[in-house]
Design an enzyme around this catalytic site. Structure first.
Site, PDB file in Angstrom:
ATOM      1  N   HIS A  27      31.090  37.245  43.290  1.00 19.04           N
ATOM      2  CA  HIS A  27      32.234  38.369  43.128  1.00 19.04           C
ATOM      3  C   HIS A  27      32.466  39.046  44.451  1.00 19.04           C
ATOM      4  O   HIS A  27      33.794  39.183  44.556  1.00 19.04           O
ATOM      5  CB  HIS A  27      31.931  39.172  42.137  1.00 19.04           C
ATOM      6  CG  HIS A  27      32.940  39.799  41.036  1.00 19.04           C
ATOM      7  ND1 HIS A  27      33.404  38.791  40.283  1.00 19.04           N
ATOM      8  CD2 HIS A  27      33.660  40.901  41.011  1.00 19.04           C
ATOM      9  CE1 HIS A  27      34.260  39.358  39.517  1.00 19.04           C
ATOM     10  NE2 HIS A  27      34.533  40.635  39.890  1.00 19.04           N
TER      11      HIS A  27
ATOM     12  N   ARG B 273      36.628  33.679  39.412  1.00 15.07           N
ATOM     13  CA  ARG B 273      35.233  34.347  38.857  1.00 15.07           C
ATOM     14  C   ARG B 273      34.308  33.260  38.881  1.00 15.07           C
ATOM     15  O   ARG B 273      34.693  32.123  38.747  1.00 15.07           O
ATOM     16  CB  ARG B 273      35.566  34.901  37.387  1.00 15.07           C
ATOM     17  CG  ARG B 273      36.536  36.001  37.336  1.00 15.07           C
ATOM     18  CD  ARG B 273      36.813  36.586  36.172  1.00 15.07           C
ATOM     19  NE  ARG B 273      37.699  37.843  35.875  1.00 15.07           N
ATOM     20  CZ  ARG B 273      38.965  37.567  35.670  1.00 15.07           C
ATOM     21  NH1 ARG B 273      39.656  36.481  35.661  1.00 15.07           N
ATOM     22  NH2 ARG B 273      39.763  38.578  35.723  1.00 15.07           N
TER      23      ARG B 273
ATOM     24  N   TYR C  61      42.094  47.329  45.919  1.00 11.37           N
ATOM     25  CA  TYR C  61      42.130  46.536  47.315  1.00 11.37           C
ATOM     26  C   TYR C  61      43.027  47.179  48.182  1.00 11.37           C
ATOM     27  O   TYR C  61      42.796  47.040  49.395  1.00 11.37           O
ATOM     28  CB  TYR C  61      42.533  45.153  46.889  1.00 11.37           C
ATOM     29  CG  TYR C  61      41.373  44.503  45.994  1.00 11.37           C
ATOM     30  CD1 TYR C  61      40.253  44.009  46.467  1.00 11.37           C
ATOM     31  CD2 TYR C  61      41.940  43.964  44.655  1.00 11.37           C
ATOM     32  CE1 TYR C  61      39.298  43.481  45.879  1.00 11.37           C
ATOM     33  CE2 TYR C  61      40.787  43.358  43.976  1.00 11.37           C
ATOM     34  CZ  TYR C  61      39.547  43.170  44.427  1.00 11.37           C
ATOM     35  OH  TYR C  61      38.627  42.450  43.838  1.00 11.37           O
TER      36      TYR C  61
ATOM     37  N   ARG D 130      35.348  36.779  45.633  1.00 12.88           N
ATOM     38  CA  ARG D 130      36.476  37.161  45.057  1.00 12.88           C
ATOM     39  C   ARG D 130      37.254  38.172  45.759  1.00 12.88           C
ATOM     40  O   ARG D 130      38.354  38.377  45.757  1.00 12.88           O
ATOM     41  CB  ARG D 130      36.331  37.063  43.468  1.00 12.88           C
ATOM     42  CG  ARG D 130      37.387  37.730  42.856  1.00 12.88           C
ATOM     43  CD  ARG D 130      37.081  37.659  41.170  1.00 12.88           C
ATOM     44  NE  ARG D 130      37.784  38.189  40.344  1.00 12.88           N
ATOM     45  CZ  ARG D 130      38.772  37.876  39.701  1.00 12.88           C
ATOM     46  NH1 ARG D 130      39.432  36.517  40.214  1.00 12.88           N
ATOM     47  NH2 ARG D 130      39.712  38.698  38.866  1.00 12.88           N
TER      48      ARG D 130
ATOM     49  N   HIS E  30      44.690  39.789  36.889  1.00  8.57           N
ATOM     50  CA  HIS E  30      44.359  41.160  36.175  1.00  8.57           C
ATOM     51  C   HIS E  30      45.601  41.293  35.422  1.00  8.57           C
ATOM     52  O   HIS E  30      46.717  41.172  35.465  1.00  8.57           O
ATOM     53  CB  HIS E  30      44.469  41.821  37.474  1.00  8.57           C
ATOM     54  CG  HIS E  30      43.314  42.233  38.232  1.00  8.57           C
ATOM     55  ND1 HIS E  30      43.168  42.876  39.548  1.00  8.57           N
ATOM     56  CD2 HIS E  30      42.001  41.671  37.920  1.00  8.57           C
ATOM     57  CE1 HIS E  30      41.842  42.634  39.795  1.00  8.57           C
ATOM     58  NE2 HIS E  30      41.009  42.033  38.934  1.00  8.57           N
TER      59      HIS E  30
ATOM     60  N   LYS F  70      39.723  36.158  31.639  1.00  3.81           N
ATOM     61  CA  LYS F  70      39.437  36.962  30.665  1.00  3.81           C
ATOM     62  C   LYS F  70      40.607  36.968  29.614  1.00  3.81           C
ATOM     63  O   LYS F  70      41.852  36.975  30.064  1.00  3.81           O
ATOM     64  CB  LYS F  70      39.239  38.313  31.330  1.00  3.81           C
ATOM     65  CG  LYS F  70      38.023  38.539  31.985  1.00  3.81           C
ATOM     66  CD  LYS F  70      37.620  39.819  32.498  1.00  3.81           C
ATOM     67  CE  LYS F  70      36.363  40.096  33.306  1.00  3.81           C
ATOM     68  NZ  LYS F  70      36.150  41.525  33.707  1.00  3.81           N
TER      69      LYS F  70
END
Length: 311
Positions: free
Chosen positions: A254, A155, A289, A257, A280, A186
């Site tokens: 992004h 990120r 994806y 990414r 994630h 995150k």
């Protein structure tokens, strides 16, 4: 404080003061709450806050949707309103939180935009330097940042937070010897991701000419002032780089990414590995994806199979 209609904005002001003082939310977040609540006050007219019920909120939600407001924006407004009435119920008698249970319209799922392999490689690959610019530190810094974004699927905030060396305070760092990068993503979760050979070469080239930071810090990537580069500056540099190199779309960090995830999945088919490298928490976030992977296969089929095209 009175609950008469003319005091509605006063209740909003009191709630915003509570958010700043007690919850210590940022000015940016408080400003967003203020906009959402002022919009609610305008939509409800002269009605006092206790008069607003569940059905009225549902009607307001439908009205916003009819005005073609994005479902994400509606969801954010409902969240702001819900929190306000939760607090208001502690200040005055309310029959119920009128926003509780009201949901925003479902938004159409859009696939993330990813570059093709060729476009991604051409974007981040070192361009032929202009005369006298082969050793330009700014160009080397940009190349190292862009290569690392695509190489490791970071990120933009993770990239900006990288330090030259590991420490307890560092949000992340690059280990050139082990060819890996450690970042804090995150949920304050750390992960370690491999770094590709091209990104390693770009990092070595940048570090050979990296000036000492003007603020005495340990930031890996620097702005033109010699301080830690910000996510906003990285976005601007990548967008300008994309335009200068003829990228087929407007490029943002992004997108690199997304391209990383899509290309690794196309080559390996290992969804769990991609999930871990992206950081994630849920596999469902990574499964998008697979749709990109199928989209890629469908494009290959359409171009290659003699019976693919309708005559």
């Amino acid at each position: 404080m009175s609950d008469a209609p003319d005091s509605k904005l006063a209740w909003i002001d009191a709630y915003l003061a509570h958010l700043q003082r007690e919850r210590q939310l940022s000015p940016h977040t408080c400003a967003a709450y203020a906009r959402d609540l002022q919009a609610l006050a305008a939509l409800t007219g002269a009605s006092a806050w206790p008069q607003l019920d569940h059905h009225a909120v549902r009607r307001l939600t439908a009205k916003l949707h009819a005005q073609e407001l994005d479902p994400r924006s509606i969801a954010r407004k409902l969240s702001s309103w819900r929190g306000f009435f939760r607090w208001l119920g502690e200040q005055m008698p309310l029959a119920a939180n009128p926003v509780q249970g009201v949901r925003a319209p479902k938004r159409a799922k859009t696939l993330p935009r990813a570059l093709s392999v060729d476009d991604a490689v051409q974007l981040v690959a070192p361009s032929r330097p202009a005369a006298g610019n082969g050793d330009d530190p700014a160009a080397l810094c940009n190349r190292a940042m862009f290569e690392l974004l695509y190489s490791s699927g970071l990120r933009v905030s993770e990239l900006a937070g990288l330090d030259l060396t590991p420490s307890k305070q560092a949000l992340g760092w690059v280990d050139l010897g082990n060819r890996e990068v450690t970042v804090t993503g995150k949920g304050n979760k750390r992960r370690t991701v491999p770094v590709g050979a091209a990104a390693l070469d770009a990092l070595h080239a940048w570090l050979a000419l990296r000036p000492a930071p003007t603020d005495g810090g340990d930031a890996l990537f620097l702005s033109s002032r010699g301080t830690r580069v910000s996510p906003r500056v990285i976005q601007q540099r990548l967008r300008q780089h994309g335009v200068a190199h003829g990228a087929p779309v407007q490029v943002h960090p992004h997108m690199l990414r997304h391209s990383f995830a899509s290309h690794v999945l196309q080559s390996s088919g290992d969804l769990r590995a991609v999930q871990e490298m992206l950081g994630h928490a849920s596999i469902s976030s990574t499964q998008v994806y697979t749709a990109l992977d199928f989209q890629h296969l469908a494009e290959v089929y359409d171009k290659a199979h003699p019976r693919a095209k309708v005559k």
